[in-house]
Design an enzyme around this catalytic site. Structure first.
Site, PDB file in Angstrom:
ATOM      1  N   LYS A   1      44.974  40.408  50.489  1.00  0.00           N
ATOM      2  CA  LYS A   1      45.447  41.340  51.519  1.00  0.00           C
ATOM      3  C   LYS A   1      46.640  42.162  51.024  1.00  0.00           C
ATOM      4  O   LYS A   1      46.794  43.336  51.406  1.00  0.00           O
ATOM      5  CB  LYS A   1      45.790  40.575  52.797  1.00  0.00           C
ATOM      6  CG  LYS A   1      44.563  39.930  53.467  1.00  0.00           C
ATOM      7  CD  LYS A   1      43.527  40.971  53.876  1.00  0.00           C
ATOM      8  CE  LYS A   1      42.384  40.363  54.673  1.00  0.00           C
ATOM      9  NZ  LYS A   1      41.405  41.358  55.128  1.00  0.00           N
TER      10      LYS A   1
ATOM     11  N   TYR B   1      43.688  34.449  49.782  1.00  0.00           N
ATOM     12  CA  TYR B   1      43.594  35.358  50.933  1.00  0.00           C
ATOM     13  C   TYR B   1      44.807  36.279  50.979  1.00  0.00           C
ATOM     14  O   TYR B   1      44.677  37.504  51.103  1.00  0.00           O
ATOM     15  CB  TYR B   1      43.496  34.543  52.225  1.00  0.00           C
ATOM     16  CG  TYR B   1      43.405  35.396  53.471  1.00  0.00           C
ATOM     17  CD1 TYR B   1      42.219  36.039  53.805  1.00  0.00           C
ATOM     18  CD2 TYR B   1      44.504  35.564  54.327  1.00  0.00           C
ATOM     19  CE1 TYR B   1      42.120  36.830  54.952  1.00  0.00           C
ATOM     20  CE2 TYR B   1      44.413  36.351  55.463  1.00  0.00           C
ATOM     21  CZ  TYR B   1      43.221  36.980  55.770  1.00  0.00           C
ATOM     22  OH  TYR B   1      43.129  37.764  56.899  1.00  0.00           O
TER      23      TYR B   1
ATOM     24  N   ASN C   1      36.542  46.425  56.995  1.00  0.00           N
ATOM     25  CA  ASN C   1      37.152  45.339  57.758  1.00  0.00           C
ATOM     26  C   ASN C   1      36.569  43.963  57.442  1.00  0.00           C
ATOM     27  O   ASN C   1      37.219  42.948  57.699  1.00  0.00           O
ATOM     28  CB  ASN C   1      36.960  45.689  59.254  1.00  0.00           C
ATOM     29  CG  ASN C   1      37.220  44.540  60.173  1.00  0.00           C
ATOM     30  OD1 ASN C   1      38.379  44.195  60.426  1.00  0.00           O
ATOM     31  ND2 ASN C   1      36.158  43.913  60.679  1.00  0.00           N
TER      32      ASN C   1
ATOM     33  N   ASP D   1      27.248  44.284  59.016  1.00  0.00           N
ATOM     34  CA  ASP D   1      27.690  42.897  58.823  1.00  0.00           C
ATOM     35  C   ASP D   1      26.527  42.143  58.184  1.00  0.00           C
ATOM     36  O   ASP D   1      25.377  42.562  58.295  1.00  0.00           O
ATOM     37  CB  ASP D   1      28.045  42.243  60.168  1.00  0.00           C
ATOM     38  CG  ASP D   1      29.058  41.103  60.024  1.00  0.00           C
ATOM     39  OD1 ASP D   1      30.193  41.241  60.521  1.00  0.00           O
ATOM     40  OD2 ASP D   1      28.698  40.069  59.404  1.00  0.00           O
TER      41      ASP D   1
ATOM     42  N   ASP E   1      25.246  42.648  52.712  1.00  0.00           N
ATOM     43  CA  ASP E   1      26.447  42.048  52.123  1.00  0.00           C
ATOM     44  C   ASP E   1      27.428  43.148  51.741  1.00  0.00           C
ATOM     45  O   ASP E   1      27.127  43.993  50.893  1.00  0.00           O
ATOM     46  CB  ASP E   1      26.038  41.228  50.897  1.00  0.00           C
ATOM     47  CG  ASP E   1      27.194  40.416  50.332  1.00  0.00           C
ATOM     48  OD1 ASP E   1      28.366  40.689  50.681  1.00  0.00           O
ATOM     49  OD2 ASP E   1      26.920  39.502  49.534  1.00  0.00           O
TER      50      ASP E   1
ATOM     51  N   THR F   1      39.542  35.207  66.778  1.00  0.00           N
ATOM     52  CA  THR F   1      38.245  35.740  66.326  1.00  0.00           C
ATOM     53  C   THR F   1      37.470  34.584  65.696  1.00  0.00           C
ATOM     54  O   THR F   1      37.960  33.448  65.647  1.00  0.00           O
ATOM     55  CB  THR F   1      38.448  36.810  65.228  1.00  0.00           C
ATOM     56  OG1 THR F   1      38.993  36.164  64.068  1.00  0.00           O
ATOM     57  CG2 THR F   1      39.361  37.938  65.652  1.00  0.00           C
TER      58      THR F   1
HETATM   59  N1  LIG Z   1      41.785  36.965  63.043  1.00  0.00           N
HETATM   60  C1  LIG Z   1      42.997  37.120  62.518  1.00  0.00           C
HETATM   61  O1  LIG Z   1      43.961  36.463  62.924  1.00  0.00           O
HETATM   62  C2  LIG Z   1      43.198  38.109  61.391  1.00  0.00           C
HETATM   63  C3  LIG Z   1      44.515  38.381  61.004  1.00  0.00           C
HETATM   64  C4  LIG Z   1      44.726  39.287  59.977  1.00  0.00           C
HETATM   65  C5  LIG Z   1      43.655  39.918  59.383  1.00  0.00           C
HETATM   66  N2  LIG Z   1      42.390  39.627  59.772  1.00  0.00           N
HETATM   67  C6  LIG Z   1      41.298  40.324  59.087  1.00  0.00           C
HETATM   68  O2  LIG Z   1      40.476  40.967  60.051  1.00  0.00           O
HETATM   69  C7  LIG Z   1      39.201  41.214  59.475  1.00  0.00           C
HETATM   70  C8  LIG Z   1      38.142  40.840  60.480  1.00  0.00           C
HETATM   71  O3  LIG Z   1      38.165  39.440  60.666  1.00  0.00           O
HETATM   72  P1  LIG Z   1      38.075  38.742  62.100  1.00  0.00           P
HETATM   73  O4  LIG Z   1      39.370  38.106  62.346  1.00  0.00           O
HETATM   74  O5  LIG Z   1      37.533  39.691  63.090  1.00  0.00           O
HETATM   75  O6  LIG Z   1      37.072  37.554  61.776  1.00  0.00           O
HETATM   76  P2  LIG Z   1      35.530  37.376  62.065  1.00  0.00           P
HETATM   77  O7  LIG Z   1      35.128  36.208  61.213  1.00  0.00           O
HETATM   78  O8  LIG Z   1      35.289  37.313  63.523  1.00  0.00           O
HETATM   79  O9  LIG Z   1      34.875  38.709  61.502  1.00  0.00           O
HETATM   80  C9  LIG Z   1      34.679  38.941  60.135  1.00  0.00           C
HETATM   81  C10 LIG Z   1      33.282  39.494  59.960  1.00  0.00           C
HETATM   82  O10 LIG Z   1      33.111  39.871  58.591  1.00  0.00           O
HETATM   83  C11 LIG Z   1      31.800  39.523  58.219  1.00  0.00           C
HETATM   84  N3  LIG Z   1      31.719  39.371  56.773  1.00  0.00           N
HETATM   85  C12 LIG Z   1      32.470  38.567  55.986  1.00  0.00           C
HETATM   86  N4  LIG Z   1      32.077  38.693  54.720  1.00  0.00           N
HETATM   87  C13 LIG Z   1      31.061  39.586  54.692  1.00  0.00           C
HETATM   88  C14 LIG Z   1      30.246  40.130  53.671  1.00  0.00           C
HETATM   89  N5  LIG Z   1      30.392  39.772  52.402  1.00  0.00           N
HETATM   90  N6  LIG Z   1      29.303  41.023  54.019  1.00  0.00           N
HETATM   91  C15 LIG Z   1      29.121  41.393  55.309  1.00  0.00           C
HETATM   92  N7  LIG Z   1      29.865  40.917  56.326  1.00  0.00           N
HETATM   93  C16 LIG Z   1      30.826  40.021  56.007  1.00  0.00           C
HETATM   94  C17 LIG Z   1      31.523  38.217  58.953  1.00  0.00           C
HETATM   95  O11 LIG Z   1      30.124  37.962  59.056  1.00  0.00           O
HETATM   96  C18 LIG Z   1      32.199  38.459  60.289  1.00  0.00           C
HETATM   97  O12 LIG Z   1      31.312  38.984  61.250  1.00  0.00           O
HETATM   98  C19 LIG Z   1      39.158  40.409  58.176  1.00  0.00           C
HETATM   99  O13 LIG Z   1      39.360  41.286  57.087  1.00  0.00           O
HETATM  100  C20 LIG Z   1      40.334  39.473  58.321  1.00  0.00           C
HETATM  101  O14 LIG Z   1      40.834  39.075  57.076  1.00  0.00           O
HETATM  102  C21 LIG Z   1      42.133  38.741  60.773  1.00  0.00           C
END
Ligand SMILES: NC(=O)c1ccc[n+]([C@@H]2O[C@H](COP(=O)([O-])OP(=O)(O)OC[C@H]3O[C@@H](n4cnc5c(N)ncnc54)[C@H](O)[C@@H]3O)[C@@H](O)[C@H]2O)c1
Length: 265
Positions: free
Chosen positions: A160, A156, A92, A40, A65, A191
């Protein structure tokens, strides 16, 4: 007999492992026996790795990154250097941008979201594949927003939808290799990404309204997505390939409905 759900001896990379879904997946895969590289750009990846080690698991950590080729090369190489192989990639890391669809999102914003969510996912797959062999498994985090409209902004949701097709076309391109690739499509999960939605609802006393559009009538937990990801990563999912598994309480299974008691309910 070995339990096919176990991940003993396997090595996994989890991107976006500092929080939310990635963190839950990293913890669960480690609990099931995998050595996990927690990746991360945020500091929380260190906490995730420490939590795995404290529980007796094997973990590495890389803060970088996930949207750049150099960052992706760095975590792929670090994984091979530390653990000597690569069996599982959970691509992810993601960003959401504005949650409400607007026709005025600018190009820089669209670019940034595609870069992390779609191109970053593809770059991570491309970097991992040369080190994977028969039985390896890739899981990408898509979203219900990629299935149809109503769950996110335009960049977004388009990113996806791209992930869902990336999984299908990559599965096709991997014909004959024995390497599988699938996606999970989470619904609304509490999250870092959705904390504002939850906080706002709590502030207004409307927490009970969260998740009411799905038949289970609740939001999901990161651990519930992790269960699906760890399953797809495992040999228990050995014939599942090129699919997107919605983990959304049934949200995408139904046309909009007006909640009322059902017969027998
Ligand atoms: N939370 C929801 O409701 C939901 C629903 C559908 C899909 N998602 C997807 O789940 C995945 C995880 O998200 P989450 O909900 O756990 O949110 P989150 O914000 O808790 O986690 C996302 C993580 O990705 C990291 N990140 C983002 N861009 C980055 C980069 N360029 N380099 C390194 N790290 C990076 C962030 O620092 C963070 O820790 C994402 O792809 C999100 O689109 C989430």
């Amino acid at each position: 007999m070995t339990d096919p759900i176990r991940l003993d001896g396997k090595v996994a990379i989890v991107t976006g492992a500092a929080s939310g879904i990635g963190r839950a997946t990293a913890l669960l895969m480690a609990e099931r026996g995998a050595a996990v590289m927690a990746v991360d750009r945020a500091d929380g990846a260190i906490d995730t790795a420490n939590a795995i080690r404290s529980a007796g698991g094997q973990a590495g950590v890389m803060q970088t990154d996930c949207a750049t080729e150099s960052g992706i090369a760095a975590f792929t190489q670090a994984t091979l250097a530390q653990f000597g192989r690569l069996d599982i990639l959970h691509a992810n890391a993601g960003i959401s941008g504005p949650l409400v669809p607007s026709l005025s999102s600018d190009l820089a914003e669209f670019d940034a979201i595609l870069r992390v969510n779609l191109i970053g996912t593809w770059l991570a797959i491309r970097a991992a594949l040369p080190h994977m062999t028969h039985g390896a498994s890739i899981i990408c985090t898509a979203s219900v927003a990629g299935v149809r409209a109503g769950a996110g902004g335009i960049p977004y949701s388009a990113s996806k939808a791209g992930v869902i097709n990336l999984v299908q076309t990559t599965a096709r391109a991997l014909t004959g290799t024995g390497i599988r690739i699938n996606a999970v499509a989470p619904g609304l999960i509490e999250t870092g990404m959705t904390s504002m939605v939850y906080e706002d609802a709590r502030k207004r006393g409307r927490e009970a309204k969260i998740g009411q559009l799905n038949p289970l009538r609740r939001g999901g937990e990161p651990a519930e997505i992790a269960q699906a990801v760890a399953f797809l990563a495992s040999d228990a999912a050995s014939y599942i390939n090129g699919q997107t598994l919605a983990v959304d309480g049934g949200l995408t299974s139904s046309l909009p409905f007006s909640p009322r008691p059902v017969a027998g309910g």
